[in-house]
Write a protein that holds these residues in place. Sequence first.
Motif, PDB file in Angstrom:
ATOM      1  N   LYS A 220       0.833  -1.208   0.000  1.00 18.49           N
ATOM      2  CA  LYS A 220       0.000   0.000   0.000  1.00 18.49           C
ATOM      3  C   LYS A 220       0.867   1.257   0.000  1.00 18.49           C
ATOM      4  CE  LYS A 220      -4.046  -1.922   2.316  1.00 18.49           C
ATOM      5  NZ  LYS A 220      -4.863  -1.922   3.543  1.00 18.49           N
ATOM      6  N   ALA A 221       1.928   1.253   0.829  1.00 17.02           N
ATOM      7  CA  ALA A 221       2.830   2.412   0.895  1.00 17.02           C
ATOM      8  C   ALA A 221       3.545   2.607  -0.434  1.00 17.02           C
ATOM      9  CB  ALA A 221       3.836   2.227   2.027  1.00 17.02           C
ATOM     10  N   ARG A 222       4.002   1.502  -1.047  1.00 17.84           N
ATOM     11  CA  ARG A 222       4.686   1.569  -2.335  1.00 17.84           C
ATOM     12  C   ARG A 222       3.741   2.110  -3.410  1.00 17.84           C
ATOM     13  NH1 ARG A 222       5.789  -3.658  -3.373  1.00 17.84           N
ATOM     14  NH2 ARG A 222       7.142  -3.711  -1.577  1.00 17.84           N
ATOM     15  N   LYS A 223       2.500   1.632  -3.400  1.00 22.47           N
ATOM     16  CA  LYS A 223       1.522   2.082  -4.388  1.00 22.47           C
ATOM     17  C   LYS A 223       1.212   3.567  -4.199  1.00 22.47           C
ATOM     18  CE  LYS A 223      -3.012   1.131  -6.395  1.00 22.47           C
ATOM     19  NZ  LYS A 223      -2.875   2.294  -7.206  1.00 22.47           N
ATOM     20  N   LEU A 224       1.075   4.009  -2.955  1.00 21.40           N
ATOM     21  CA  LEU A 224       0.812   5.420  -2.686  1.00 21.40           C
ATOM     22  C   LEU A 224       1.961   6.290  -3.192  1.00 21.40           C
ATOM     23  CD1 LEU A 224      -1.074   7.489  -1.368  1.00 21.40           C
ATOM     24  CD2 LEU A 224       0.181   7.128   0.759  1.00 21.40           C
ATOM     25  N   GLU A 225       3.187   5.863  -2.911  1.00 22.56           N
ATOM     26  CA  GLU A 225       4.365   6.595  -3.373  1.00 22.56           C
ATOM     27  C   GLU A 225       4.425   6.615  -4.901  1.00 22.56           C
ATOM     28  OE1 GLU A 225       7.289   9.095  -2.330  1.00 22.56           O
ATOM     29  OE2 GLU A 225       6.018   8.047  -0.911  1.00 22.56           O
ATOM     30  N   GLN A 226       4.141   5.480  -5.530  1.00 26.81           N
ATOM     31  CA  GLN A 226       4.136   5.395  -6.992  1.00 26.81           C
ATOM     32  C   GLN A 226       3.052   6.289  -7.581  1.00 26.81           C
ATOM     33  OE1 GLN A 226       6.312   3.998  -8.951  1.00 26.81           O
ATOM     34  NE2 GLN A 226       5.239   4.356 -10.865  1.00 26.81           N
ATOM     35  N   ASP A 227       1.873   6.283  -6.966  1.00 31.28           N
ATOM     36  CA  ASP A 227       0.775   7.119  -7.457  1.00 31.28           C
ATOM     37  C   ASP A 227       1.132   8.603  -7.391  1.00 31.28           C
ATOM     38  OD1 ASP A 227      -0.679   4.854  -7.988  1.00 31.28           O
ATOM     39  OD2 ASP A 227      -2.006   5.046  -6.249  1.00 31.28           O
ATOM     40  N   LYS A 228       1.837   9.022  -6.321  1.00 31.48           N
ATOM     41  CA  LYS A 228       2.273  10.419  -6.204  1.00 31.48           C
ATOM     42  C   LYS A 228       3.257  10.761  -7.320  1.00 31.48           C
ATOM     43  CE  LYS A 228       1.897  10.859  -1.172  1.00 31.48           C
ATOM     44  NZ  LYS A 228       2.686  11.006   0.072  1.00 31.48           N
ATOM     45  N   PHE A 229       4.196   9.853  -7.565  1.00 31.80           N
ATOM     46  CA  PHE A 229       5.185  10.072  -8.613  1.00 31.80           C
ATOM     47  C   PHE A 229       4.507  10.174  -9.981  1.00 31.80           C
ATOM     48  CE2 PHE A 229       7.929   8.376 -11.946  1.00 31.80           C
ATOM     49  CZ  PHE A 229       8.999   9.247 -11.851  1.00 31.80           C
ATOM     50  N   VAL A 230       3.589   9.261 -10.260  1.00 33.03           N
ATOM     51  CA  VAL A 230       2.891   9.253 -11.552  1.00 33.03           C
ATOM     52  C   VAL A 230       2.079  10.531 -11.726  1.00 33.03           C
ATOM     53  CG1 VAL A 230       1.043   8.114 -12.848  1.00 33.03           C
ATOM     54  CG2 VAL A 230       2.868   6.754 -11.835  1.00 33.03           C
ATOM     55  N   ALA A 231       1.407  10.967 -10.675  1.00 33.82           N
ATOM     56  CA  ALA A 231       0.619  12.203 -10.754  1.00 33.82           C
ATOM     57  C   ALA A 231       1.522  13.399 -11.050  1.00 33.82           C
ATOM     58  CB  ALA A 231      -0.156  12.416  -9.459  1.00 33.82           C
ATOM     59  N   ALA A 232       2.669  13.470 -10.371  1.00 30.60           N
ATOM     60  CA  ALA A 232       3.608  14.577 -10.613  1.00 30.60           C
ATOM     61  C   ALA A 232       4.171  14.516 -12.034  1.00 30.60           C
ATOM     62  CB  ALA A 232       4.742  14.530  -9.585  1.00 30.60           C
ATOM     63  N   TYR A 233       4.506  13.310 -12.490  1.00 31.74           N
ATOM     64  CA  TYR A 233       5.021  13.141 -13.850  1.00 31.74           C
ATOM     65  C   TYR A 233       3.988  13.600 -14.878  1.00 31.74           C
ATOM     66  CZ  TYR A 233       5.930  10.882 -18.260  1.00 31.74           C
ATOM     67  OH  TYR A 233       6.090  10.650 -19.588  1.00 31.74           O
ATOM     68  N   ARG A 234       2.749  13.168 -14.688  1.00 30.51           N
ATOM     69  CA  ARG A 234       1.702  13.517 -15.653  1.00 30.51           C
ATOM     70  C   ARG A 234       1.406  15.008 -15.636  1.00 30.51           C
ATOM     71  NH1 ARG A 234      -2.211   8.219 -14.806  1.00 30.51           N
ATOM     72  NH2 ARG A 234      -0.757   6.761 -15.783  1.00 30.51           N
ATOM     73  N   GLU A 235       1.476  15.624 -14.463  1.00 30.52           N
ATOM     74  CA  GLU A 235       1.280  17.071 -14.376  1.00 30.52           C
ATOM     75  C   GLU A 235       2.390  17.807 -15.131  1.00 30.52           C
ATOM     76  OE1 GLU A 235       1.160  20.647 -11.044  1.00 30.52           O
ATOM     77  OE2 GLU A 235       1.108  18.559 -10.382  1.00 30.52           O
ATOM     78  N   LEU A 236       3.638  17.372 -14.924  1.00 31.17           N
ATOM     79  CA  LEU A 236       4.770  17.985 -15.619  1.00 31.17           C
ATOM     80  C   LEU A 236       4.651  17.794 -17.131  1.00 31.17           C
ATOM     81  CD1 LEU A 236       7.497  19.434 -15.447  1.00 31.17           C
ATOM     82  CD2 LEU A 236       8.563  17.173 -15.215  1.00 31.17           C
ATOM     83  N   ARG A 237       4.295  16.586 -17.557  1.00 26.37           N
ATOM     84  CA  ARG A 237       4.132  16.323 -18.990  1.00 26.37           C
ATOM     85  C   ARG A 237       3.034  17.209 -19.579  1.00 26.37           C
ATOM     86  NH1 ARG A 237       1.598  12.886 -22.788  1.00 26.37           N
ATOM     87  NH2 ARG A 237       3.059  12.188 -24.372  1.00 26.37           N
ATOM     88  N   GLY A 238       1.929  17.374 -18.841  1.00 24.71           N
ATOM     89  CA  GLY A 238       0.842  18.245 -19.284  1.00 24.71           C
ATOM     90  C   GLY A 238       1.306  19.681 -19.465  1.00 24.71           C
ATOM     91  N   LYS A 239       2.151  20.156 -18.534  1.00 26.56           N
ATOM     92  CA  LYS A 239       2.699  21.513 -18.655  1.00 26.56           C
ATOM     93  C   LYS A 239       3.591  21.624 -19.888  1.00 26.56           C
ATOM     94  CE  LYS A 239       2.600  22.699 -13.752  1.00 26.56           C
ATOM     95  NZ  LYS A 239       3.409  22.936 -12.536  1.00 26.56           N
ATOM     96  N   PHE A 240       4.411  20.604 -20.130  1.00 32.03           N
ATOM     97  CA  PHE A 240       5.270  20.618 -21.308  1.00 32.03           C
ATOM     98  C   PHE A 240       4.447  20.660 -22.592  1.00 32.03           C
ATOM     99  CE2 PHE A 240       9.159  18.396 -19.222  1.00 32.03           C
ATOM    100  CZ  PHE A 240       9.499  19.595 -18.606  1.00 32.03           C
TER     101      PHE A 240
END
Length: 196
Positions: free
Chosen positions: A124-144
């Motif tokens: 659960k902790a790993r998934k939460l951390e991964q989900d945060k990373f994916v959300a940040a990545y997708r936000e950055l990609r959207g800005k690009f």
Amino acid sequence: QSYGHFETSFAKPRTDFKMGKGGQNGVTDEDVAKVPKKLVKVTLAEMKKHNKINDAWVSMGNKVYDISSWSEHPGGSVIFTQAGDDMTDTFNLFHPPAARKWLDEFFVGELVEDAAAKPSKEDKARKLEQDKFVAAYRELRGKFIADGFFKLNHWYYAYKFASQAALVALAAWLARQPGPLAFIAGATLLGLFWQQ
């Protein structure tokens, strides 16, 4: 290939049979494509078992694909680094949207939640951390994308071609001039050209 409760033959189409008279009944490829296929449900635990080059499944969104031994992948064997895992963001990073149509031939089924599986605290902790990373990545990609970083600029490539041609031409001209300094300068520019 057999995957437990269902069978599939995505790897290569059979060519060892001959068409009988049934092929002359007017059924087209479009008619065959309209026939609904049974949708196979694949759990995350099942998909994660397929994590080797000769047995590689990946997910993209909620779809699962069998890329086992796909040696013809234009990007090479790097595709297998995602075996048994989600490849959504990796795929989007390296492929244009038009490349999605090529995935259809590798489709296995739909990725579903396994109601019986009880994830551990670490999972659960790993998934939460991964989900945060994916959300940040997708936000950055959207800005690009919004800032136009992925738009093709033909003038940039015209400039790069012209500057590289000028660099190699100047290097060749300097290398033919008398004296060691001109030769060294030409060699340096030629090295810079090859480094580019």
